[in-house]
Design a protein around this motif. Structure first.
Motif, PDB file in Angstrom:
ATOM      1  N   THR A  16      25.738  27.732 103.817  1.00  0.00           N
ATOM      2  CA  THR A  16      24.282  27.990 103.367  1.00  0.00           C
ATOM      3  C   THR A  16      24.119  28.941 102.275  1.00  0.00           C
ATOM      4  OG1 THR A  16      23.909  28.997 105.592  1.00  0.00           O
ATOM      5  CG2 THR A  16      22.716  29.472 104.347  1.00  0.00           C
ATOM      6  N   TYR A  17      23.676  28.703 101.285  1.00  0.00           N
ATOM      7  CA  TYR A  17      23.465  28.727  99.433  1.00  0.00           C
ATOM      8  C   TYR A  17      22.462  30.696 100.489  1.00  0.00           C
ATOM      9  CZ  TYR A  17      21.171  30.494  95.497  1.00  0.00           C
ATOM     10  OH  TYR A  17      21.253  31.290  94.016  1.00  0.00           O
ATOM     11  N   ALA A  18      23.280  31.767  99.834  1.00  0.00           N
ATOM     12  CA  ALA A  18      21.930  32.461 100.035  1.00  0.00           C
ATOM     13  C   ALA A  18      20.905  33.265  99.187  1.00  0.00           C
ATOM     14  CB  ALA A  18      22.939  34.248  99.708  1.00  0.00           C
ATOM     15  N   GLY A  19      20.714  32.020  98.517  1.00  0.00           N
ATOM     16  CA  GLY A  19      19.223  32.354  97.338  1.00  0.00           C
ATOM     17  C   GLY A  19      18.057  31.936  97.729  1.00  0.00           C
ATOM     18  N   LYS A  21      18.999  30.561 101.535  1.00  0.00           N
ATOM     19  CA  LYS A  21      19.249  30.670 103.069  1.00  0.00           C
ATOM     20  C   LYS A  21      19.017  29.133 103.813  1.00  0.00           C
ATOM     21  CE  LYS A  21      18.510  34.959 103.170  1.00  0.00           C
ATOM     22  NZ  LYS A  21      19.748  35.675 102.733  1.00  0.00           N
ATOM     23  N   LYS A  22      18.654  28.474 102.781  1.00  0.00           N
ATOM     24  CA  LYS A  22      18.843  26.636 103.038  1.00  0.00           C
ATOM     25  C   LYS A  22      20.521  26.356 103.021  1.00  0.00           C
ATOM     26  CE  LYS A  22      14.742  25.382 102.088  1.00  0.00           C
ATOM     27  NZ  LYS A  22      14.123  24.709 100.862  1.00  0.00           N
ATOM     28  N   ASN A  23      20.973  25.031 103.776  1.00  0.00           N
ATOM     29  CA  ASN A  23      22.854  25.166 103.657  1.00  0.00           C
ATOM     30  C   ASN A  23      22.899  23.782 101.637  1.00  0.00           C
ATOM     31  OD1 ASN A  23      22.549  21.931 103.392  1.00  0.00           O
ATOM     32  ND2 ASN A  23      22.190  21.534 105.599  1.00  0.00           N
ATOM     33  N   LEU A  24      23.944  24.101 101.313  1.00  0.00           N
ATOM     34  CA  LEU A  24      24.032  23.482  99.511  1.00  0.00           C
ATOM     35  C   LEU A  24      23.132  21.722 100.187  1.00  0.00           C
ATOM     36  CD1 LEU A  24      27.804  24.005  98.769  1.00  0.00           C
ATOM     37  CD2 LEU A  24      25.313  25.738  98.264  1.00  0.00           C
ATOM     38  N   VAL A  25      23.518  20.973 101.015  1.00  0.00           N
ATOM     39  CA  VAL A  25      22.713  20.169 100.634  1.00  0.00           C
ATOM     40  C   VAL A  25      21.228  20.060 100.998  1.00  0.00           C
ATOM     41  CG1 VAL A  25      22.024  17.959 101.926  1.00  0.00           C
ATOM     42  CG2 VAL A  25      24.667  18.881 101.617  1.00  0.00           C
ATOM     43  N   GLU A  26      20.727  20.290 101.582  1.00  0.00           N
ATOM     44  CA  GLU A  26      19.111  21.205 101.803  1.00  0.00           C
ATOM     45  C   GLU A  26      18.580  21.668 100.308  1.00  0.00           C
ATOM     46  OE1 GLU A  26      18.458  21.641 107.139  1.00  0.00           O
ATOM     47  OE2 GLU A  26      19.084  23.727 105.392  1.00  0.00           O
ATOM     48  N   SER A  27      18.611  22.127  99.827  1.00  0.00           N
ATOM     49  CA  SER A  27      18.665  23.375  98.603  1.00  0.00           C
ATOM     50  C   SER A  27      18.858  21.998  97.299  1.00  0.00           C
ATOM     51  CB  SER A  27      20.124  24.023  97.903  1.00  0.00           C
ATOM     52  OG  SER A  27      20.119  25.058  99.391  1.00  0.00           O
ATOM     53  N   ASP A  54      23.857  32.754  88.486  1.00  0.00           N
ATOM     54  CA  ASP A  54      23.619  33.903  89.782  1.00  0.00           C
ATOM     55  C   ASP A  54      24.925  34.588  90.427  1.00  0.00           C
ATOM     56  OD1 ASP A  54      23.665  32.845  92.712  1.00  0.00           O
ATOM     57  OD2 ASP A  54      22.106  30.873  91.871  1.00  0.00           O
ATOM     58  N   PRO A  55      24.480  35.483  91.404  1.00  0.00           N
ATOM     59  CA  PRO A  55      25.214  36.286  91.287  1.00  0.00           C
ATOM     60  C   PRO A  55      25.532  35.968  92.788  1.00  0.00           C
ATOM     61  CG  PRO A  55      22.827  36.964  92.514  1.00  0.00           C
ATOM     62  CD  PRO A  55      22.724  35.978  91.256  1.00  0.00           C
ATOM     63  N   PHE A  56      25.091  34.895  93.573  1.00  0.00           N
ATOM     64  CA  PHE A  56      26.240  34.610  94.627  1.00  0.00           C
ATOM     65  C   PHE A  56      27.453  32.863  93.923  1.00  0.00           C
ATOM     66  CE2 PHE A  56      21.265  35.431  95.726  1.00  0.00           C
ATOM     67  CZ  PHE A  56      21.789  36.582  96.544  1.00  0.00           C
ATOM     68  N   MET A  57      26.927  33.140  92.927  1.00  0.00           N
ATOM     69  CA  MET A  57      27.724  31.634  92.578  1.00  0.00           C
ATOM     70  C   MET A  57      29.430  31.881  93.191  1.00  0.00           C
ATOM     71  SD  MET A  57      29.040  30.138  88.962  1.00  0.00           S
ATOM     72  CE  MET A  57      27.093  29.912  88.232  1.00  0.00           C
ATOM     73  N   LYS A  58      30.028  32.674  93.135  1.00  0.00           N
ATOM     74  CA  LYS A  58      31.487  32.808  93.652  1.00  0.00           C
ATOM     75  C   LYS A  58      31.876  32.371  94.773  1.00  0.00           C
ATOM     76  CE  LYS A  58      33.262  35.454  89.679  1.00  0.00           C
ATOM     77  NZ  LYS A  58      34.613  36.515  89.540  1.00  0.00           N
ATOM     78  N   SER A  59      30.695  33.842  95.523  1.00  0.00           N
ATOM     79  CA  SER A  59      31.132  33.684  97.190  1.00  0.00           C
ATOM     80  C   SER A  59      30.477  32.153  97.879  1.00  0.00           C
ATOM     81  CB  SER A  59      29.723  34.585  97.749  1.00  0.00           C
ATOM     82  OG  SER A  59      28.433  34.368  97.297  1.00  0.00           O
ATOM     83  N   THR A  60      29.980  31.542  96.939  1.00  0.00           N
ATOM     84  CA  THR A  60      29.077  30.229  97.361  1.00  0.00           C
ATOM     85  C   THR A  60      30.401  29.134  97.205  1.00  0.00           C
ATOM     86  OG1 THR A  60      26.686  30.629  97.294  1.00  0.00           O
ATOM     87  CG2 THR A  60      27.494  28.651  96.881  1.00  0.00           C
ATOM     88  N   VAL A  61      31.028  29.105  95.972  1.00  0.00           N
ATOM     89  CA  VAL A  61      32.069  27.968  95.535  1.00  0.00           C
ATOM     90  C   VAL A  61      33.345  28.852  96.575  1.00  0.00           C
ATOM     91  CG1 VAL A  61      34.040  27.469  93.598  1.00  0.00           C
ATOM     92  CG2 VAL A  61      31.362  27.974  92.918  1.00  0.00           C
ATOM     93  N   LYS A  62      33.595  29.772  96.653  1.00  0.00           N
ATOM     94  CA  LYS A  62      34.549  30.205  97.776  1.00  0.00           C
ATOM     95  C   LYS A  62      34.212  28.855  99.092  1.00  0.00           C
ATOM     96  CE  LYS A  62      36.859  33.500  96.559  1.00  0.00           C
ATOM     97  NZ  LYS A  62      37.217  35.405  96.655  1.00  0.00           N
ATOM     98  N   ALA A  63      32.731  29.562  99.559  1.00  0.00           N
ATOM     99  CA  ALA A  63      32.861  29.027 101.129  1.00  0.00           C
ATOM    100  C   ALA A  63      32.543  27.471 101.241  1.00  0.00           C
ATOM    101  CB  ALA A  63      30.980  29.324 101.238  1.00  0.00           C
ATOM    102  N   ALA A  64      32.540  26.584  99.610  1.00  0.00           N
ATOM    103  CA  ALA A  64      31.789  25.327  99.799  1.00  0.00           C
ATOM    104  C   ALA A  64      33.471  25.216  99.641  1.00  0.00           C
ATOM    105  CB  ALA A  64      31.133  24.957  98.954  1.00  0.00           C
ATOM    106  N   GLU A  65      34.336  25.600  99.510  1.00  0.00           N
ATOM    107  CA  GLU A  65      36.044  25.642  98.949  1.00  0.00           C
ATOM    108  C   GLU A  65      36.370  25.174 100.681  1.00  0.00           C
ATOM    109  OE1 GLU A  65      37.749  27.817  95.865  1.00  0.00           O
ATOM    110  OE2 GLU A  65      36.982  26.332  94.807  1.00  0.00           O
ATOM    111  N   ALA A  66      36.387  26.619 101.050  1.00  0.00           N
ATOM    112  CA  ALA A  66      36.998  26.331 102.869  1.00  0.00           C
ATOM    113  C   ALA A  66      36.511  25.736 104.103  1.00  0.00           C
ATOM    114  CB  ALA A  66      35.977  28.083 102.794  1.00  0.00           C
ATOM    115  N   ALA A  67      34.964  25.355 103.327  1.00  0.00           N
ATOM    116  CA  ALA A  67      34.254  24.407 104.391  1.00  0.00           C
ATOM    117  C   ALA A  67      34.709  22.825 103.650  1.00  0.00           C
ATOM    118  CB  ALA A  67      32.844  24.400 104.160  1.00  0.00           C
ATOM    119  N   ILE A  80      36.635  22.301  92.662  1.00  0.00           N
ATOM    120  CA  ILE A  80      34.299  23.204  92.324  1.00  0.00           C
ATOM    121  C   ILE A  80      33.575  23.039  91.069  1.00  0.00           C
ATOM    122  CG2 ILE A  80      32.674  23.452  93.581  1.00  0.00           C
ATOM    123  CD1 ILE A  80      33.841  23.757  95.984  1.00  0.00           C
ATOM    124  N   VAL A  81      33.069  22.310  91.058  1.00  0.00           N
ATOM    125  CA  VAL A  81      31.981  22.600  89.138  1.00  0.00           C
ATOM    126  C   VAL A  81      30.798  22.755  89.058  1.00  0.00           C
ATOM    127  CG1 VAL A  81      34.357  21.233  88.013  1.00  0.00           C
ATOM    128  CG2 VAL A  81      32.385  20.241  88.402  1.00  0.00           C
TER     129      VAL A  81
END
Length: 81
Positions: A16-19, A21-27, A54-67, A80-81
């Motif tokens: 989920t992208y915090a900006g 509240k949708k997942n990365l694909v839906e967003s 984007d303030p959520f960039m680092k956490s989103t990239v880490k979450a995407a890598e983990a997923a 992830i670039v």
């Protein structure tokens, strides 16, 4: 485990992208189909963020890598670039 685009996209759909509240694909943040190098067990994903600062960039990239690692195996090299 074999790597294929749908598996990667399914993994990204769990993040989920915090900006928005949708997942990365839906967003619409996944710029293109993931690039897969099965011979070397590598995956490259391009994410497009609304802003370069984007303030959520680092956490989103880490979450995407983990997923991706969770769904495809810990030995997968994720970029992830």
């Amino acid at each position: 485990m074999s790597l294929y685009p749908k598996l990667i996209m399914d993994a990204l759909a769990t993040v989920t992208y915090a900006g928005t509240k949708k997942n990365l694909v839906e967003s619409g943040m996944v710029a293109d189909q993931p690039a897969i190098d099965s011979a070397n067990n590598k995956v490259t994903v391009v994410l497009e963020f609304p802003r370069d600062t984007d303030p959520f960039m680092k956490s989103t990239v880490k979450a995407a890598e983990a997923a991706i690692k969770y769904h495809c195996g810990q030995d997968v090299e994720v970029s992830i670039v």
